[in-house]
Structure formats: structure tokens, C-alpha cells
Enzyme design. Structure first.
Site, PDB file in Angstrom:
ATOM      1  N   ASN A  51       0.793  -1.310  -0.004  1.00 20.72           N
ATOM      2  CA  ASN A  51      -0.177  -0.018  -0.099  1.00 20.72           C
ATOM      3  C   ASN A  51       0.914   1.084  -0.073  1.00 20.72           C
ATOM      4  OD1 ASN A  51       0.683  -0.707   2.844  1.00 20.72           O
ATOM      5  ND2 ASN A  51      -1.108   0.546   3.528  1.00 20.72           N
ATOM      6  N   VAL A  52       0.199   2.182  -0.660  1.00 17.66           N
ATOM      7  CA  VAL A  52       0.958   3.603  -0.664  1.00 17.66           C
ATOM      8  C   VAL A  52       0.101   4.516  -0.332  1.00 17.66           C
ATOM      9  CG1 VAL A  52       2.310   5.136  -2.499  1.00 17.66           C
ATOM     10  CG2 VAL A  52       2.574   2.620  -2.594  1.00 17.66           C
ATOM     11  N   GLU A  53       0.138   5.177   0.764  1.00 19.02           N
ATOM     12  CA  GLU A  53      -0.958   6.388   1.152  1.00 19.02           C
ATOM     13  C   GLU A  53      -0.557   7.780   0.494  1.00 19.02           C
ATOM     14  OE1 GLU A  53      -1.271   5.776   5.118  1.00 19.02           O
ATOM     15  OE2 GLU A  53      -2.281   3.963   4.954  1.00 19.02           O
ATOM     16  N   CYS A  62      -4.172   0.622  -2.550  1.00 14.27           N
ATOM     17  CA  CYS A  62      -4.012  -0.515  -1.692  1.00 14.27           C
ATOM     18  C   CYS A  62      -2.740  -1.577  -2.217  1.00 14.27           C
ATOM     19  CB  CYS A  62      -5.200  -1.392  -1.766  1.00 14.27           C
ATOM     20  SG  CYS A  62      -6.520  -0.522  -0.615  1.00 14.27           S
ATOM     21  N   GLU A  64      -3.100  -4.427  -3.172  1.00 10.65           N
ATOM     22  CA  GLU A  64      -3.844  -5.136  -4.450  1.00 10.65           C
ATOM     23  C   GLU A  64      -3.600  -4.347  -5.616  1.00 10.65           C
ATOM     24  OE1 GLU A  64      -5.136  -4.716  -1.464  1.00 10.65           O
ATOM     25  OE2 GLU A  64      -6.377  -6.420  -0.822  1.00 10.65           O
ATOM     26  N   CYS A  95      -9.993  -4.964   0.603  1.00  8.42           N
ATOM     27  CA  CYS A  95     -11.352  -4.258   0.714  1.00  8.42           C
ATOM     28  C   CYS A  95     -12.302  -4.366  -0.539  1.00  8.42           C
ATOM     29  CB  CYS A  95     -10.910  -2.538   0.808  1.00  8.42           C
ATOM     30  SG  CYS A  95     -10.281  -1.978  -0.782  1.00  8.42           S
ATOM     31  N   CYS A  98     -10.858  -3.480  -3.885  1.00  2.00           N
ATOM     32  CA  CYS A  98     -10.022  -4.268  -4.367  1.00  2.00           C
ATOM     33  C   CYS A  98     -10.448  -5.653  -4.835  1.00  2.00           C
ATOM     34  CB  CYS A  98      -8.761  -4.264  -3.441  1.00  2.00           C
ATOM     35  SG  CYS A  98      -7.840  -2.924  -3.317  1.00  2.00           S
TER      36      CYS A  98
HETATM   37  N1  THU Z   1      -5.405  -1.548   2.639  1.00  2.00           N
HETATM   38  C1  THU Z   1      -4.883  -2.137   1.587  1.00  2.00           C
HETATM   39  O1  THU Z   1      -3.583  -1.956   1.235  1.00  2.00           O
HETATM   40  N2  THU Z   1      -5.508  -3.304   1.022  1.00  2.00           N
HETATM   41  C2  THU Z   1      -6.725  -3.535   1.480  1.00  2.00           C
HETATM   42  O2  THU Z   1      -7.455  -4.432   0.915  1.00  2.00           O
HETATM   43  C3  THU Z   1      -7.192  -3.148   2.700  1.00  2.00           C
HETATM   44  C4  THU Z   1      -6.645  -1.717   3.159  1.00  2.00           C
HETATM   45  C5  THU Z   1      -4.383  -0.498   3.112  1.00  2.00           C
HETATM   46  C6  THU Z   1      -5.026   0.880   2.762  1.00  2.00           C
HETATM   47  C7  THU Z   1      -4.611   1.856   3.600  1.00  2.00           C
HETATM   48  O3  THU Z   1      -3.436   2.272   3.224  1.00  2.00           O
HETATM   49  C8  THU Z   1      -4.290   1.090   4.877  1.00  2.00           C
HETATM   50  O4  THU Z   1      -4.648  -0.404   4.414  1.00  2.00           O
HETATM   51  C9  THU Z   1      -5.400   1.236   5.878  1.00  2.00           C
HETATM   52  O5  THU Z   1      -6.614   1.135   5.434  1.00  2.00           O
END
Ligand code: THU
Length: 137
Positions: A51-53, A62, A64, A95, A98
Site C-alpha cells: 500500500n502507498v498512502e 492498496c 492489491e 477491501c 480491491c
Molecule cells: N489496505 C490495503 O492495502 N488493502 C486492503 O485491501 C485493505 C486496506 C490499506 C489501505 C490503507 O493504506 C491502509 O490499508 C489502511 O486502510
């Protein structure tokens, strides 16, 4: 996919190790929730993502999303087996957004590693939107 059309054998331990390693590449300064993912593909390649926020939270990618991007970048076909974990190393349930992404890029029999065992990716999103619905109206 091999020349006889059979799917590559799934090495779950290799995929789990790769997914856990990817949590170390995660950029998650806002949630501090680090996610890593790894997938075996029909070409036999292993693709990965994290994940890259973003400071504009809703733009965050995410793990994925990284998987799907890596899949395209390597022309690796479709997902055969997928592992998604959080920083604890345990299963992270994909999520909703995804699930839609994964269904489109997964082979028909593709599976995801869950606490209750390998589970069909197709079962993650019953009644999902697909090309038939787009073309059929
Ligand atoms: N996140 C994912 O990378 N994949 C998911 O399916 C659920 C959520 C990440 C997004 C965000 O950076 C962090 O988890 C918290 O929601």
C-alpha cells in the site's frame, strides 16, 4: 501458463514470505497499517505490491493495486494464487474496491490464502460487475 495449459503449482510459503517482505516497502505514514501482497500468475511469475498512502487519504493505493500494476508491467497473465497480509504477517481481507480489481485480473479458479484455507477469489464479490453486464446493459 505452461504449454499444456496447466496452471503452475502454488508454493504458499514462498508467496507468504514475499507478501510479508512487501509490508516493509509499504508507505503508510497516515494509518501506520502496512500491507503487502504477493501473487502467483498464469505465466508462473510472482508479482508483488504494497500500500502507498497519500496525504489526501482517499487517493491511497492498496497493496492489491500494486499487484495489478505489477501484473500488467510483467505481462504475467492472470492471478492464480494470492496472499495479502498486514504488518503482523496475518491475513488482510481485501477491501471492496480491491475485490472488484482482483476479480477482473484473476484466473477463473484463482484462490486467496485466508485463515480458513485457500478460498476462490470469485467468491469474494458475488454478483460483481463485469464485461457481460457492461455490454448487456
Ligand atoms: N489496505 C490495503 O492495502 N488493502 C486492503 O485491501 C485493505 C486496506 C490499506 C489501505 C490503507 O493504506 C491502509 O490499508 C489502511 O486502510
Amino acid at each position: 501458463m505452461s504449454t499444456d495449459g496447466s496452471l503452475p503449482e502454488i508454493d504458499w510459503n514462498l508467496l507468504r514470505t514475499a507478501a510479508r517482505k512487501m509490508t516493509e516497502h509499504s508507505y503508510a505514514p497516515y494509518s501506520n497499517f502496512h500491507v503487502g501482497a504477493a501473487a502467483l500468475t498464469t505465466s508462473g511469475a510472482v508479482v508483488t505490491g504494497c500500500n502507498v498512502e497519500n496525504v489526501s487519504y482517499g487517493l491511497s493505493l492498496c497493496a492489491e493495486c500494486g499487484i495489478v500494476s505489477d501484473l500488467a508491467r510483467h505481462k504475467a497473465g492472470k492471478i492464480v494464487a494470492l496472499v495479502v497480509v498486514s504488518g503482523s504477517g496475518d491475513y488482510c481481507s481485501p477491501c471492496g474496491r480491491c475485490r472488484q480489481l482482483l476479480v477482473e485480473h484473476a484466473a477463473p479458479d484463482a484462490v486467496i490464502d485466508t485463515p480458513s484455507g485457500p478460498t476462490p477469489i470469485a467468491s469474494l464479490l458475488p454478483g460483481h460487475f463485469d464485461l457481460n453486464r457492461l455490454e448487456g446493459g
